[in-house]
Every structure is written in C-alpha cells, then in structure tokens.
Design a protein around this motif. Structure first.
Motif: not given
Length: 186
Positions: A30-31, A37-38, A119-121, A123-127
């Motif tokens: 995840m990290s 993604e910055g 967790a859908d990556p 979805e995590v990025l959207r959140v």
C-alpha cells in the motif's frame, strides 16, 4: 501523545498518509502504491507504533487495520480521536473484519470509512483524492452522516444520511463503504 507535533505547524506538501497493518507485505505494498501516486507515506506495524508514528509524522490520513498487536485498530482510532488534532484526521479502517458488527464498532471508535480487505487500490486512491471534501462535508453537516454503500448490483457507492456522534459527543462524519460481496474474517 503531545499536542505539539500535529498543531498548526504540521508540515505542508503532499498529503501525509500513515499505513498501519501488522501484515508487513500488505502495508509496504500500500505504501508503494501511494508513494507512486505522490503521497508521503509512512508505515507502522502495530497499534503502539501507530500512535507514536502519528504523533511524529503528523498524518492527514490513517489507513488502519483493525486486528493489530499491542492495541487494536479500534483502540488506536479512539486514542487518535481523543487528541486535540484528532478530529482533523481522516481515519479509514482497512480490514478483513467486514461484518456489520465490525463496521459498527469501527464507526463507534471514530473511523470515517471502513474498507474490507482486500481493498481495491482504485477505491483507496479515490478516498484519498476526496479526503478534503469528505472531512468538510462532515463538519458542515451538523451531525448528519454520509454513508457510502454500493447499490444492490455492487455498483458505485451512493450516499445516504444518518445522525452520528463523534468523540465526546461532537458530530462527526462517518463513511462506511464495505466491499461488495460476502464479509470476511481476518
């Protein structure tokens, strides 16, 4: 924890995300994704380490597993919310504990959102991309809670409103987006 580290002088720059998971591979994956993604990311692998890291790192978002050694994710969330700066955090449970009672316990502990592992990556990025609007919506709603849940077909989440109380009875936003499909245990 002290009030010094996360006061008004918190570092500027990219969004700071603390990833807390006792599964080292999961936390590091995840990290890596978030770093690409910055996002500025730090990992912790148990509840006690998460509290120390939060004090030092001053995250804006905490992605927090529930089943942790030393302190559970629920306890970590309660302790973070009890800090003077804790209300400003976006707390996201990312856990294999996905039953309704687990999501309810997460809401009661102060989490804003619950994502069931894996967790859908996207979805995590959207959140994370929507984190500011999620927090502001909760602050301006005067105790109205937005709950994002997939529709019956498992499509994109839709929002509904309910009343919720945060730490010390203060109205707080709660976002609950369980993964589509059956609940998992972890």
């Amino acid at each position: 924890m002290s009030e010094v580290s996360m006061g008004a002088s918190a570092p500027a720059g990219p969004c700071r995300v603390l990833v807390v998971d006792d599964n080292v591979d999961s936390a590091q994956s995840m990290s890596l994704l978030l770093g690409l993604e910055g996002y500025q990311v730090e990992c912790a692998y148990d509840g006690e380490e998460a509290l120390h890291s939060a004090e030092r790192f001053a995250p804006q978002v905490v992605l927090l597993d529930l089943g942790l050694p030393r302190f559970s994710g629920y306890e970590v969330a309660r302790r973070l919310r009890a800090e003077t700066w804790g209300d400003a955090l976006l707390l996201v449970a990312v856990s294999g504990y996905g039953r309704e009672r687990d999501r309810q316990a997460a809401r009661e502990a102060g989490f804003d959102l619950h994502l069931t592992k894996p967790a859908d990556p996207d979805e995590v990025l959207r959140v994370l991309a929507e984190r500011q609007s999620l927090r502001e919506a909760g602050r301006h709603a005067s105790g109205v809670t937005a709950t994002a849940q997939p529709d019956a077909a498992g499509a994109a989440p839709t929002a509904s409103a309910t009343t919720a109380q945060g730490p010390a009875g203060v109205p707080a936003p709660r976002f609950d987006a369980p993964a589509a499909g059956a609940a998992r245990n972890a």
